[in-house]
Design an enzyme around this catalytic site. Sequence first.
Site, PDB file in Angstrom:
ATOM      1  N   ARG A 217       0.908  -1.151  -0.356  1.00  0.00           N
ATOM      2  CA  ARG A 217      -0.118   0.200  -0.004  1.00  0.00           C
ATOM      3  C   ARG A 217       0.740   1.294   0.076  1.00  0.00           C
ATOM      4  NH1 ARG A 217      -4.973   0.069   2.237  1.00  0.00           N
ATOM      5  NH2 ARG A 217      -4.582  -2.006   3.615  1.00  0.00           N
TER       6      ARG A 217
ATOM      7  N   TYR B 137     -14.322  -2.587   3.854  1.00  0.00           N
ATOM      8  CA  TYR B 137     -13.988  -1.898   5.228  1.00  0.00           C
ATOM      9  C   TYR B 137     -14.521  -0.692   5.667  1.00  0.00           C
ATOM     10  CZ  TYR B 137      -9.931  -4.599   3.291  1.00  0.00           C
ATOM     11  OH  TYR B 137      -9.079  -5.514   2.471  1.00  0.00           O
TER      12      TYR B 137
ATOM     13  N   CYS C 104     -26.528  -3.894  -7.619  1.00  0.00           N
ATOM     14  CA  CYS C 104     -27.860  -3.998  -6.783  1.00  0.00           C
ATOM     15  C   CYS C 104     -27.519  -4.651  -5.240  1.00  0.00           C
ATOM     16  CB  CYS C 104     -28.658  -5.043  -7.487  1.00  0.00           C
ATOM     17  SG  CYS C 104     -29.073  -4.731  -9.388  1.00  0.00           S
ATOM     18  N   GLU C 105     -26.797  -3.702  -4.622  1.00  0.00           N
ATOM     19  CA  GLU C 105     -26.472  -4.063  -3.210  1.00  0.00           C
ATOM     20  C   GLU C 105     -26.582  -2.567  -2.636  1.00  0.00           C
ATOM     21  OE1 GLU C 105     -25.283  -6.779  -1.637  1.00  0.00           O
ATOM     22  OE2 GLU C 105     -24.950  -8.082  -3.409  1.00  0.00           O
TER      23      GLU C 105
ATOM     24  N   TYR D 165      -4.890  -2.241  -3.636  1.00  0.00           N
ATOM     25  CA  TYR D 165      -6.102  -3.018  -3.327  1.00  0.00           C
ATOM     26  C   TYR D 165      -7.340  -2.449  -3.848  1.00  0.00           C
ATOM     27  CZ  TYR D 165      -2.903  -4.688   0.135  1.00  0.00           C
ATOM     28  OH  TYR D 165      -1.738  -5.045   0.652  1.00  0.00           O
TER      29      TYR D 165
HETATM   30  C1  LIG Z   1      -0.537  -7.889   2.399  1.00  0.00           C
HETATM   31  C2  LIG Z   1       0.677  -8.320   2.830  1.00  0.00           C
HETATM   32  C3  LIG Z   1       1.989  -7.348   2.730  1.00  0.00           C
HETATM   33  C4  LIG Z   1       1.583  -5.888   2.341  1.00  0.00           C
HETATM   34  O1  LIG Z   1       0.823  -5.061   3.129  1.00  0.00           O
HETATM   35  P1  LIG Z   1       0.657  -3.606   2.910  1.00  0.00           P
HETATM   36  O2  LIG Z   1      -0.091  -3.106   4.065  1.00  0.00           O
HETATM   37  O3  LIG Z   1      -0.004  -3.418   1.609  1.00  0.00           O
HETATM   38  O4  LIG Z   1       2.017  -2.971   2.913  1.00  0.00           O
HETATM   39  C5  LIG Z   1       2.998  -7.736   3.253  1.00  0.00           C
HETATM   40  N1  LIG Z   1       3.241  -9.100   3.329  1.00  0.00           N
HETATM   41  C6  LIG Z   1       2.206  -9.998   3.685  1.00  0.00           C
HETATM   42  C7  LIG Z   1       2.698 -11.110   4.243  1.00  0.00           C
HETATM   43  C8  LIG Z   1       0.895  -9.473   3.327  1.00  0.00           C
HETATM   44  O5  LIG Z   1       0.064 -10.391   3.428  1.00  0.00           O
END
Ligand SMILES: *Cc1c(COP(=O)(O)O)cnc(C)c1O
Length: 423
Positions: A277, A317, A343-344, A372
């Site tokens: 992210r 979320y 339709c939700e 995401y």
């Molecule tokens: C999803 C995930 C990440 C990445 O997480 P971010 O919050 O997007 O940085 C890193 N390692 C594992 C094991 C994950 O499941």
Amino acid sequence: MHFFGYKGKSFYAEGVPVSRIVKECGTPVYIYSSKTLKRHYKAYGAAFSKVAHLICYSIKANSNIAVLKTFAGQGSGFDIVSGGELFRALKAGADTKKIVFSGVGKREDEIEYALKKGILMFNVESSEELASVNRIAGRLRKKAGIAIRVNPDVDPKTHPYISTGLKNSKFGIETKAAIKEYINAKNNLKNVNPMGVDCHIGSQITKIEPFIDALAKTKELLRTLRSEGIEIKYLDMGGGLGITYDTEAPPHPSRYGEAVIEGTKGLGVTLIFEPGRSIVGNAGILATKVLYTKKGSEKNFIIVDAAMNDLARPSLYGSYHAIKAVRENSGGEITADVVGPICESGDFLAKDRILPDVRSGDYLAVMSAGAYGFSMSSNYNTRPRAAEVMVAGKEFHVIRKRESLSDLIRGERPVSTKKRRRK
Ligand SMILES: *Cc1c(COP(=O)(O)O)cnc(C)c1O
């Protein structure tokens, strides 16, 4: 920091007006800024330049091959959670020696695929998985690098669905049990090489403290393992650093870096990070067209052509995404829910949001949609998935075509009712 913003009244991605992209590519469309992607990746690199480290970009945040190629070109490794993601990484030209494989449910065929490709290590999440990796590696006459994902039982203070390091979480192994697994691996499992300790406590974490708490616990484990004669070379800190969606003020990678470097001084390990992210989140937007507006006695609605199948985060979320008008008008403002055609009732992108009083045919930019976003999208309501575009300076490239109607039914076939011919 990102390269989206207004020039005059018009909203731009780097040097390209978003209005031009939507005209040529239609909507909904994901738009990424390559300059932002590179800048964010480099910010991580700079934060850890003083110490031995490996950045393994977490593919699940945004898995488009063009995005992966951008990072591979910068020397990035990758964190994968499926055979599909390994396939993508290979297509993007990844160095397999820089791939780590995470996830609680690795299938046998996926483990075999990763072993054949020679990845760096498996982040193992259960005793049974460890036995599987050992068995499959034995059959292939290979030795699998492994780290055990430990569950440090720290609260990252984020959304419960993206909090992964608490005792009641399905992820990882509790520290005490992990020690036994390492010792068992060393003494009895000939085809695994315990070389790392791994820990990933959650996502969208906006404070340093949870990381440092987790680090203190993994360090303790690392020392115990070394006293047992287990040579740990890698400390994988996972991902999870948050971004600004609204008013959050997460630490910059440089501050996170300082804290981690301080906390790992003299440990003699290569640090691994799995950011997702924090690298791609603010490097992407979702552009959508206003189909209709509807003013009611209780609520106003702006009905757009992007929906929860395109961007699931608000429905899943309750996440906040800022929304901007692609062309600023000098009209008034309204408070409205921005909703999609699905339709939700859970299909919304924003609730009770103060927005410019847009009309049918106007365009909106949903901000911070690079992580995401597309990667979680689906075909629900038989909606073709959006196109994806990469902007670089004054140019843009379609990096994923919008799905067609025939894409939507690919592989489907009716049950054959033809009678078998008698002999
Ligand atoms: C999803 C995930 C990440 C990445 O997480 P971010 O919050 O997007 O940085 C890193 N390692 C594992 C094991 C994950 O499941």
